[in-house]
Scaffold this motif. Structure first.
Motif, PDB file in Angstrom:
ATOM      1  N   UNK A 133     -10.850  31.977  12.879  1.00  0.00           N
ATOM      2  CA  UNK A 133     -11.499  31.905  14.189  1.00  0.00           C
ATOM      3  C   UNK A 133     -11.675  30.459  14.627  1.00  0.00           C
ATOM      4  N   UNK A 135     -10.099  27.743  13.685  1.00  0.00           N
ATOM      5  CA  UNK A 135      -8.815  27.087  14.012  1.00  0.00           C
ATOM      6  C   UNK A 135      -8.307  27.609  15.348  1.00  0.00           C
ATOM      7  N   UNK A 136      -8.463  28.917  15.562  1.00  0.00           N
ATOM      8  CA  UNK A 136      -8.008  29.522  16.821  1.00  0.00           C
ATOM      9  C   UNK A 136      -8.725  28.936  18.024  1.00  0.00           C
TER      10      UNK A 136
ATOM     11  N   UNK B  49      -0.238  34.645  12.790  1.00  0.00           N
ATOM     12  CA  UNK B  49      -0.981  33.536  12.162  1.00  0.00           C
ATOM     13  C   UNK B  49      -0.129  32.274  12.105  1.00  0.00           C
ATOM     14  N   UNK B  54      -2.472  28.783  12.263  1.00  0.00           N
ATOM     15  CA  UNK B  54      -3.594  28.955  11.344  1.00  0.00           C
ATOM     16  C   UNK B  54      -3.091  28.731   9.921  1.00  0.00           C
ATOM     17  N   UNK B  55      -1.846  29.147   9.683  1.00  0.00           N
ATOM     18  CA  UNK B  55      -1.220  28.925   8.381  1.00  0.00           C
ATOM     19  C   UNK B  55       0.097  28.201   8.579  1.00  0.00           C
ATOM     20  N   UNK B  71      -0.272  23.269  11.384  1.00  0.00           N
ATOM     21  CA  UNK B  71      -1.699  23.446  11.674  1.00  0.00           C
ATOM     22  C   UNK B  71      -2.393  22.109  11.949  1.00  0.00           C
ATOM     23  N   UNK B  72      -3.297  22.117  12.890  1.00  0.00           N
ATOM     24  CA  UNK B  72      -4.123  20.975  13.315  1.00  0.00           C
ATOM     25  C   UNK B  72      -3.349  19.904  14.089  1.00  0.00           C
ATOM     26  N   UNK B  77      -3.295  22.202  19.040  1.00  0.00           N
ATOM     27  CA  UNK B  77      -4.683  22.552  18.697  1.00  0.00           C
ATOM     28  C   UNK B  77      -5.448  23.179  19.858  1.00  0.00           C
ATOM     29  N   UNK B  78      -5.309  22.605  21.027  1.00  0.00           N
ATOM     30  CA  UNK B  78      -6.071  23.103  22.173  1.00  0.00           C
ATOM     31  C   UNK B  78      -5.242  24.002  23.091  1.00  0.00           C
ATOM     32  N   UNK B  80      -3.047  26.786  21.802  1.00  0.00           N
ATOM     33  CA  UNK B  80      -2.723  28.109  21.265  1.00  0.00           C
ATOM     34  C   UNK B  80      -3.994  28.749  20.727  1.00  0.00           C
ATOM     35  N   UNK B  81      -4.187  30.010  21.031  1.00  0.00           N
ATOM     36  CA  UNK B  81      -5.362  30.701  20.492  1.00  0.00           C
ATOM     37  C   UNK B  81      -4.982  32.099  20.022  1.00  0.00           C
ATOM     38  N   UNK B  82      -5.596  32.496  18.933  1.00  0.00           N
ATOM     39  CA  UNK B  82      -5.289  33.798  18.328  1.00  0.00           C
ATOM     40  C   UNK B  82      -6.520  34.695  18.384  1.00  0.00           C
ATOM     41  N   UNK B  84      -7.753  37.870  16.576  1.00  0.00           N
ATOM     42  CA  UNK B  84      -7.383  38.700  15.426  1.00  0.00           C
ATOM     43  C   UNK B  84      -7.788  40.161  15.644  1.00  0.00           C
ATOM     44  N   UNK B  86      -9.661  42.139  13.817  1.00  0.00           N
ATOM     45  CA  UNK B  86     -11.105  42.318  13.674  1.00  0.00           C
ATOM     46  C   UNK B  86     -11.732  40.951  13.872  1.00  0.00           C
ATOM     47  N   UNK B  88     -13.956  37.676  14.390  1.00  0.00           N
ATOM     48  CA  UNK B  88     -15.198  37.242  13.759  1.00  0.00           C
ATOM     49  C   UNK B  88     -16.034  36.491  14.794  1.00  0.00           C
ATOM     50  N   UNK B 150     -11.823  33.044  24.032  1.00  0.00           N
ATOM     51  CA  UNK B 150     -10.486  32.451  24.107  1.00  0.00           C
ATOM     52  C   UNK B 150     -10.053  32.239  25.561  1.00  0.00           C
TER      53      UNK B 150
END
Lengths: 230, 340
Positions: A133, A135-136, B49, B54-55, B71-72, B77-78, B80-82, B84, B86, B88, B150
């Motif tokens: 979350x 990182x997203x 992912x 993220x990975x 990643x990072x 970084x600003x 792409x958004x995922x 998921x 479920x 959190x 997001x």
């Protein structure tokens, strides 16, 4: 039974009358516990986070050592500290024996494994989805670290409180490293040991109640902050 | 030069000895909606992912707008958004959950208005939800708040993993609407993994099929996962949940593999008819959908608890009165079945 009742009464009188000797012990107790807890939290929380979060070679072995150190007897720490800090010891030149900073170092050794182990456990129990979350949402590594610590703040509070409980109630380190010097290194617990040894049960009970009162006040403060931070 | 938003080459990802994903090449274009379909464990979530950085893939390269990205990296970084499957929510209020991404971007202006707008997009109001705690939300509300967190960032790419799998019908509709609105308003590129084939076929510019970590086909298809049983007459069959048998002709080396039946090859008849020796399967038309490009009709036929999709011209559908509720016989040329 009478002396127990007297103990409660004397505790109130000691505090109300501002007994200088009692307040000197309270001051010494609060001072060393502040030093040792600050050092334990500053070193222990990041170490616990790394131990719980990062996978590295030998992690299991490090965890085993930290968990074993949870059972460190305070007299053993006191003994080792005495051996190192006495004139004949390798750190004797530092002049830390029979000083409050000396006691604080010993208490840090006592509290540090508790903070590390319980912080690591809190981190291990953290939901893995949190990292995804963060990182997203664009977090960098430092923001992930800080936000993750914030997420497990209740676990960190518990780690700090548990360590504080041990630090406040230990006798072995304060007695051996501090020497129980009146007006100087006498803490509440060493004062209780001394008074009880002299047969002054009421004073011992009174000092014990003072210790409980301090612990109660600290818990009230922590509970207040926990509620604020939900 | 206009680069695609993603270009993947020789991507390989595993967890230990088990290969989770292996993609030789894949291009996703800017502003497109890409659907991902595949059974559980096919690698959809892993692909998302990796696309969200993220990975990091074990091998291979993902280029983001022409540049290699990890990643990072600042380039992604600003952007792409995922979301998921479920999501959190952090242990803080709805307001602070949505605020988080804005804060780390140092977004200025009327923050409350932005957060309120994002909540409105997913059918929630700031007045009712700003101060709600993470534990005071239903599953559908949690999913919608996570999507709002997001959307408020106006991402260039939004990756969604089964966004409607665990939510009620109303939440599902609001999530779908909000995702499509993001594309319309800001040109957000969407990559959506879902079991809802009809929805994906309806909204996607192209649909990719994943099976056992591999991209096996793009476009519309019906998938039948093995094992297939060999019969005495040399044919192969798969028993369908309602007791009927899907009979396949072409011999296959591995009886546990997957048979893909392209939707354009599925015939629908009102009376039983099939090639000699091969039975057709009886089902009921459950849904008609106008295909986005090409203006053909996608017809879903329910057989027990599975669905077979057929793609037919509008005239054929009209002439044969192929409407929901009608019983039809599904047949196909078994020689055209693709084995995966």
């Amino acid at each position: 039974m009478e002396y127990i009742g007297n103990g409660f009464l004397k505790a109130i009188l000691l505090l109300l009358h501002g007994d200088a000797e009692t307040f000197s012990a309270i001051y010494a107790t609060l001072k060393v516990s502040f030093y040792s807890m600050t050092a334990s939290l500053v070193l222990g929380i990041p170490s616990g986070f790394l131990l719980g979060y990062v996978n590295f070679m030998g992690k299991h072995q490090v965890r085993l050592v930290v968990d074993t150190l949870l059972s460190l007897p305070t007299v053993f720490i006191g003994l080792m500290m005495y051996a190192f800090l006495s004139n004949r010891g390798p750190l004797g030149h530092m002049g830390l024996l029979f000083t409050l900073p000396g006691i604080a170092i010993g208490q840090t050794i006592l509290a540090l494994p508790i903070v590390i182990a319980l912080s690591a456990t809190a981190v291990e129990a953290m939901d893995y989805k949190l990292r995804t979350t963060l990182i997203s949402l664009g977090a960098n590594r430092m923001q992930i670290l800080l936000s993750s610590l914030w997420e497990i703040r209740h676990g960190i509070f518990a780690a700090g409180l548990t360590a504080y409980g041990r630090v406040m109630t230990e006798v072995g380190i304060s007695m051996m490293v501090g020497g129980n010097i009146k007006w100087h290194t006498r803490t509440i617990t060493t004062a209780i040991a001394l008074e009880t040894g002299k047969g002054m049960f009421a004073t011992g009970i009174a000092l014990g109640l003072v210790l409980l009162l301090i612990a109660f006040s600290v818990n009230i403060m922590v509970s207040f902050f926990k509620k604020k931070l939900v | 030069m206009d680069y695609p938003v993603y270009h993947i080459k020789n991507l390989h990802h595993d967890y230990g000895e088990e290969t989770i994903l292996s993609v030789d090449e894949l291009t996703i274009h800017t502003n497109a909606i890409t659907g991902l379909i595949g059974p559980n464990g096919s690698g959809k979530s892993t692909l998302l992912k990796l696309l969200s950085f993220v990975e990091k893939p074990k091998k291979g390269e993902i280029r983001f707008k022409g540049e290699p990205a990890v990643p990072f990296s600042a380039a992604t970084r600003f952007k792409v958004s995922l979301l998921t499957q479920e999501p959190y929510l952090m242990k803080r209020s709805v307001y602070h959950n949505i605020l988080y991404g804005l804060k780390i971007r140092n977004v200025a202006g009327d923050i409350d208005a932005k957060i309120n707008e994002a909540l409105n997009w997913v059918g929630l109001s700031g007045k009712d939800f700003f101060s709600r705690k993470w534990y005071e939300l239903s599953g559908g509300e949690t999913q919608r708040v996570a999507l709002a967190a997001r959307l408020v960032l106006k991402p260039e790419v939004l990756l969604m993993d089964e966004p409607t799998a665990n939510v009620d019908t109303e939440s599902s509709q609001l999530i779908r609407k909000a995702a499509l609105k993001a594309r319309e308003e800001w040109g957000t590129t969407l990559v959506i993994a879902s079991h809802d084939r009809e929805w994906l076929y309806d909204v996607s510019d192209h649909v990719l099929h994943l099976y056992q970590g591999k991209l096996i086909r793009s476009g519309l298809g019906n998938f039948f996962v093995g094992p297939f049983n060999s019969r005495e007459d040399g044919l192969f069959e798969k028993k369908l949940p309602d007791g009927q048998h899907l009979i396949l002709k072409k011999p296959i080396a591995n009886l546990s593999s997957i048979a893909i039946l392209p939707s354009e090859l599925v015939k629908l008849d009102l009376m039983e008819s099939a090639l000699p020796g091969l039975a057709s399967i009886k089902g009921i038309i459950s849904k008609l959908l106008l295909e986005k490009p090409g203006r053909q009709i996608l017809i879903s036929v329910q057989i027990g608890d599975i669905q077979i999709t057929s793609k037919l011209p509008l005239d054929t559908v009209k002439t044969n009165h192929l409407y929901p509720g009608r019983t039809v016989w599904v047949s196909f040329d078994p020689d055209k079945v693709i084995w995966g």
